[in-house]
Design an enzyme around this catalytic site. Structure first.
Site, PDB file in Angstrom:
ATOM      1  CB  CYS B  95      49.933  49.288 -34.458  1.00 27.38           C
ATOM      2  SG  CYS B  95      48.535  50.303 -34.266  1.00 27.38           S
ATOM      3  CG  HIS B 220      48.926  48.137 -39.134  1.00 31.37           C
ATOM      4  ND1 HIS B 220      49.182  47.075 -38.052  1.00 31.37           N
ATOM      5  CD2 HIS B 220      48.445  49.207 -38.315  1.00 31.37           C
ATOM      6  CE1 HIS B 220      48.573  47.604 -36.751  1.00 31.37           C
ATOM      7  NE2 HIS B 220      47.839  48.997 -37.170  1.00 31.37           N
ATOM      8  CD  GLU B 222      50.235  44.094 -39.536  1.00 27.44           C
ATOM      9  OE1 GLU B 222      51.213  44.984 -39.748  1.00 27.44           O
ATOM     10  OE2 GLU B 222      49.461  44.615 -38.844  1.00 27.44           O
TER      11      GLU B 222
END
Lengths: 971, 265
Positions: B95, B220, B222
């Site tokens: 990002c 993302h 994660e």
């Protein structure tokens, strides 16, 4: 030599397209190009390398602005208004110039230029600028192509603040004046030398007389800073005088007698099972999360500033409540943001003015809506805090003052360095240290101003704009590093009242303070002492630091790019003392400062509102009625907000704002704030402003029940649920409004004690009124309906217990839990038909409690596949939302109920939840509710694509979906 | 040297904790290091073989997302960064980290490191978008070994890859387009909102440098490493309960970090 750098964006820039869209809505077809403009007076800014560092060579062009346009519209900030882009540009300039010249020399300013090609008149461009800017904080420049060519481009503007230096002293104020003169002083403020006024003190006469008597006793005149301090400290905003004052026969006042007492009684009754750790005494309330962590919560309002500058008001609100979290105990880490907006219909354009000549118009509702949404977006997203939870409520009486609720949940260890982390106390001898942003003229008179109705005299300087990145740097340094070093004795945030509140409150711990005001870092020179002291410039925290730790604290902040400064000393002198260079300009008794305001007993009256129940025919077509109901503003989807708010950051989201395949905007969120624990935090809220038109007791009870019931439906552990109260009232100087207030507070006391759900934090905003003029210059007053927002926060032992609202499989059974009564007073249905009615929903807390306890057992045993608490629009809307969310049909039969179909579908009786249950759990589920007479099987999740309600309606999911999502889709 | 990750923080980066958690879940130890501390001691990088720049809002996205932070790194750390990527190391930017890598010219670096070949700019909608999306992955990058699809979220206001036509052709020829937005059933998104949430050219969601060791990815991973983080978690949980099976804890995003661990084992 001033430098102006123009960075031209590529042709397909989304921001330019938005302007084209706006022009198109005005009937103008145009092509728009966007240009980012940077201006600076610094010599370093002239270097080409600096200009290049501001542009992306692939998509942007530096100083190659095309000239084939008809109109140029530039929007920048007025002097002194926070310019975050300018701030970053200044930092880049310092980096690229590789020097550390004083900030002022390297200052850069940002603006945006739109080049518009299309058939438009100057008046059209002026209209466009009014839609996309706010003249209170922004400067507008419009040039035709001819003018642009003649002038050789747009003008170079350096909006530096220049203040006259001759006023930088503390003035004495003569209080030996009659009552009328005192009241004038309160309404318009202290006089400057030139006769202009400094803005309202907002002190009632009885307070001014106490102040008059105090200085008579001291044998001297008051200084301006002393009066401003007392006005801040004793303001309704800071002192909550309405909740604190004796009211009728309640000597202790509403807060102590009802709200605080409820929590005390519940904690005592709970004993070992008490979940509260810190209530009402700190910047937020704190409850136990698990053996290692506390969880904190605080909900604030920022209504008055948002009426003037919706973006600035909302962003300042959200980053402000983040600081409340950081300022709890030794400092909690913000882990979730929540929001709530009460607004007028954005599709309407009422004409209200602040002045009788109709020149100073209120912002239209759509501007206010877009602004407050964008403010919370910028504040929350930039700060890296997820925003999964919120609501929007519409009523046209919020046109004068919108309600903007912002909340932050924090996580902190229960102990830091072996000491309870929620405790703090400034010690005599500790240094006063302020860290973060510098002080400017922003927000002066914010606290006193939010305590009065909004009218022509509302001060523009009350508007601040938050700077989330300055705050983020400070927040990370404190919460992720410094806190655990144990270098400070206490911490608090600078909010309303600025230093005067933060230092004043912290000094209650030590017993006094001595502040050297000339040491406070300023954004620009020329501020008077009293302005520095009460300025609400954002992004500042105040610390109490033992002298041996100040150097290392300041040095560590510097390594993180944060400025921190010693500005004085906490003492035990019993005096609140301020010096300015060598002069003492304030010297008040601490006792007088904090407790010198006289009691102002209040009296109340109460009359129930509402008309008789209307005699209505049943709708001809329930299909049409259902679709209309789904499209009502308080019911339809707010997905456009949910997707703009980052709800996944920190990686902790379990149940977000949009649920199921059909993306229904939910009323509850579930978050795992600690990645290493399966425990979750459940958040929800409830409010029913319109119910106040009939009875504020019903309004308060319904809101409270909704906040609790939403959390219960999602699977919260009912014994680990706490509440926050936010009262947003109107005209709180009228006995009738106070009577409504008393009734509401009494009601929530009763329900809280019944449910055993303690209040842990609260806030009030008592004058949500607008006094102005309509388009004919006739005086009008618009009062927001008395509104109680109850927010709930609870713990779920494991995320596996989380229940979403979307049905999961065809063949599952559908039940409604709780009783549906003939209660449509002030409902969405009656409002749609233009009636208020009388039968407002009454909350049977005893019966509801039975249900919630049984439900909690069923959810713990994982017997429930989906659940949705029945809210606005009643059972009918609830069933439709479930069908949309799951993208499943429902086969429903309501023939077993006696109520007429429209009442059955749209009654808003509280205490109800609609659930679906998998076949294999059906038996256990029914056994769980055995003996509870209000558990009704009403049908099943079907294989069809229809919401089918026998003998009433059949509607395809696609039609429901469209009706639900269309109204606000294009915002 | 076993895998060890340095995760950067500061100036508005904000996803460092969950990013380090993702590495730790995959067996990679690491530290969060503030950018100012790294600038003070650039040699710190020598102790690591994975560099991770997390998501966030460095400098508030002002002057273009990732731009100011990249300028800061370029002025103060460029030599150390060049040395780091010249070693057998892995680098990931997610990002805002992706935007920083692109502005540093570390990705795609068609000719040399340091030259900006592509831009990541305002979403076509001019709106921030937080939503779950589907990716088709086709890359020989070690980060993406054996990954075909990813269901993970995006959260950005400026995620739209833009570039010249011939840059795009070269990227494709070089196998540098690592992941593309697709519809939930795997069909091309063709630029259509919401499957392609930002209007990115050729539906590009992630790209690498020529070696494949540097990955710049807008979505993302994660935030999609555990099943309980997923948007369809409640549906999956319910289905598992009906079938009487246990729900797996791990979800798509974690594979990326496990690949990094495997690369150094």
């Amino acid at each position: 030599m001033h430098t102006r750098i123009e960075i031209l964006a590529h042709k397909d820039d989304g921001r330019a397209h938005q302007i084209e869209k706006t022009l198109f809505s005005m009937g103008i077809k145009a092509c728009v190009r966007a240009v980012d403009v940077y201006s600076s007076a610094s010599a370093d800014a002239q270097k080409n390398s600096f200009a290049q560092s501001l542009a992306n060579p692939v998509t942007q062009k530096v100083n190659q602005t095309p000239t084939d346009f008809d109109w140029a519209l530039e929007i920048g900030f007025l002097p002194g208004v926070t310019d975050n882009v300018g701030h970053t540009t200044s930092e880049l300039l310092k980096l690229s110039a590789q020097n550390d010249n004083d900030d002022a020399d390297q200052e850069c300013f940002s603006s945006r230029l739109y080049l518009i090609k299309g058939k438009a008149q100057r008046s059209d461009i002026e209209k466009l600028s009014a839609i996309i800017s706010n003249k209170l904080i922004q400067r507008i420049s419009i040039k035709s192509n001819d003018e642009y060519t003649r002038d050789g481009g747009m003008d170079v503007v350096i909006p530096k603040v220049v203040l006259e230096q001759n006023d930088v002293i503390a003035d004495n104020v003569n209080l030996d004046i009659d009552d009328a003169a005192l009241e004038t002083l309160s309404k318009y403020g202290i006089s400057n030398a030139d006769g202009s006024k400094r803005g309202p003190l907002g002190l009632p006469l009885v307070y001014l007389k106490a102040i008059q008597a105090y200085f008579k006793k001291e044998g001297r005149e008051a200084t301006d800073i002393e009066l401003e301090t007392l006005a801040q400290t004793w303001s309704e905003h800071c002192k909550h005088t309405i909740f604190a004052s004796p009211i009728d026969d309640i000597a202790k006042g509403l807060y102590k007698h009802y709200i605080q007492r409820a929590t005390k009684e519940i904690r005592a009754a709970r004993g070992e099972q008490d979940i509260c750790v810190s209530v009402f005494s700190d910047n937020a309330g704190g409850i136990i999360f698990d053996d290692n962590y506390l969880i904190t919560d605080k909900v604030e309002t920022h209504n008055s500033p948002s009426a003037l500058d919706p973006f600035g008001g909302a962003i300042t609100g959200i980053v402000g409540v983040n600081r409340d979290c950081m300022g709890f105990g030794q400092g909690a880490k913000p882990v979730v943001n929540r929001y709530g907006f009460c607004l007028a219909d954005p599709r309407k354009t009422p004409n209200y003015f602040r002045d009788a000549k109709c020149t100073d118009a209120l912002l239209p509702p759509s501007n206010i809506m877009n602004g407050v949404i964008a403010g919370v977006e910028a504040g929350g997203n930039c700060s890296g805090i997820p925003t999964p939870s919120g609501f929007v409520y519409f009523d046209d009486r919020f046109a004068g003052k919108p309600l903007v609720f912002v909340g932050t949940i924090g996580l902190m260890p229960r102990e830091i360095n072996g000491k309870p982390a929620h405790e703090k106390c400034a010690q005599p001898g500790d240094k006063i240290v302020v860290a973060g942003g510098r002080v400017g003229a922003d927000g002066i008179h914010g606290a006193t101003f939010s305590s009065v109705a909004l009218d022509e005299g509302s001060p523009a300087t009350a508007v601040q704009i938050g700077d989330p990145i300055t705050q983020k740097k400070m927040s990370d340094a404190i919460i992720k590093e410094i806190r655990d070093f144990g270098w400070y004795s206490a911490i608090t945030d600078n909010g309303a009242g600025g230093l005067s509140s933060s230092v004043g409150e912290m000094a209650e711990g030590s017993g006094g303070f001595h502040l050297e005001l000339e040491t406070v870092p300023l954004k620009y020179p020329g501020l008077s002492p009293w302005e520095i002291w009460i300025s609400e410039s954002q992004e500042r925290m105040t610390f109490s630091v033992p002298p041996e730790n100040t150097d290392k604290l300041i040095a560590f902040f510097a390594r993180r790019g944060v400025e921190a400064t010693v500005i004085g000393t906490y003492t035990d002198s019993g005096r609140a003392k301020i010096s300015w260079h060598d002069d003492v300009i304030m010297d008040l008794e601490m006792d007088f400062l904090h407790d010198g305001n006289p009691e102002t007993p209040l009296t109340t009256t109460f009359t129930r509102g509402g008309e008789s129940e209307p005699d209505l025919a049943e709708p001809d077509s329930y299909e049409d009625t259902m679709l209309t109901m789904l499209g009502r503003l308080n019911i339809c989807s707010k997905e456009f907000i949910a997707t703009q708010y980052d709800h996944n950051v920190q990686g902790t989201a379990v149940l977000g704002p949009l649920q199921g395949k059909g993306r229904v905007y939910g009323d509850v969120s579930v978050t795992r704030p600690a990645l290493d624990s399966p425990k979750a935090v459940v958040l929800s809220q409830g409010l029913f402003p319109r119910y106040s038109d009939i009875d504020t007791a019903a309004m308060a009870a319904a809101g409270m029940d909704m906040a609790v019931r939403n959390a219960v439906a999602a699977g919260v552990d009912f014994s680990r649920l706490a509440l926050l109260d936010n009262f947003c009232w109107c005209s709180s100087d009228e006995p009738e409004r106070l009577g409504q207030l008393k009734r509401a507070v009494e009601t929530i006391y009763n329900i809280a004690v019944k449910y055993q759900t303690p209040f842990i934090s609260g806030k009030d905003s008592m004058f949500n009124d607008f006094k102005g003029y309509d388009e004919n210059g006739q005086a009008i007053k618009i009062s927001a309906p008395p509104t109680l927002l109850v927010s709930s926060i609870g713990i779920m032992p494991h995320t596996k217990h989380s229940i979403s609202l979307a049905p999961k499989a065809a063949g599952d059974s559908v039940y409604i839990l709780g009783e549906t009564k003939d209660e449509l007073g002030a409902s969405e249905y009656y409002d749609e038909l233009g009636h208020l009615g009388s039968n407002v929903p009454e909350t049977d807390a005893h019966q509801n409690l039975r249900l919630y306890k049984l439900y909690a057992r069923a959810s713990r045993d994982c017997l429930i596949s989906s659940a949705l608490a029945v809210g606005y629009g009643g059972l009918g809307v609830t069933l439709a939302k479930k069908a949309i969310a799951g993208q499943f049909g429902l086969d429903i039969d309501l023939s077993g109920f006696e109520l007429r179909s429209d009442k059955m579908l749209f009654s808003e009786s509280t205490g109800r939840i609609v659930v679906t249950v998998a076949p294999k759990n059906k038996k256990a589920f029914e056994k769980n509710f055995k003996g509870f007479e209000q558990c009704h099987y009403i049908g099943s999740v079907s294989y069809s694509e229809n919401l089918f309600i026998r003998d009433i309606l059949t509607l395809n999911i696609k039609a429901l979906d469209e009706a639900y999502k269309a109204p606000l889709r294009d915002y | 040297m076993s895998a060890k990750v340095i995760v950067l923080s500061g100036y508005g980066l904000n996803s460092e904790e969950e990013l380090l958690h993702a590495f730790e879940q995959s067996g990679v130890e690491g530290d969060i290091i503030h950018i100012n501390d790294l600038i003070e001691k650039p040699d710190t990088l020598n102790a690591y073989n994975i560099l991770a720049i997390p998501g966030g809002f460095s400098y508030g996205d002002d002057t273009g997302s990732g731009n100011a932070f990249a300028q800061k790194m370029k002025l103060a750390l460029w030599d150390a960064l060049k040395e780091f990527v010249a070693r057998d190391t892995l680098t990931i930017g997610i990002c805002n980290g992706c935007q920083i890598l692109v502005n540093l010219g570390l990705v795609p670096a068609l000719n040399e490191y340091g030259q900006r070949d592509v831009a990541v700019t305002y979403n076509a909608s001019a709106r921030y978008q937080c939503r779950w999306i589907d990716l088709a992955v086709k890359s020989s990058s070690p980060w993406l070994k054996d990954i075909k699809n990813l269901h993970i979220p995006v959260a950005h206001g400026e995620g739209r890859f833009m570039m010249e036509e011939d840059t795009l052709s070269t990227l494709k020829e070089n196998d540098q387009v690592a992941a593309r937005f697709v519809t939930p059933d795997g069909a091309e998104a063709n630029g259509e909102f919401p499957h392609n949430p930002n209007g990115s050219a050729d539906d590009i969601a992630a790209m690498t440098d020529k070696t494949g060791r540097i990955l710049a990815i807008m979505p993302h991973p994660e935030r999609g490493m555990f099943t309980w983080q997923r948007d369809d978690f409640h549906e999956l949980k319910d289905a598992a309960q009906r079938d009487g099976v246990d729900l797996t804890d791990e979800s798509d995003g974690l594979k990326i970090f496990k690949n990094a661990a495997a690369y150094f084992s």
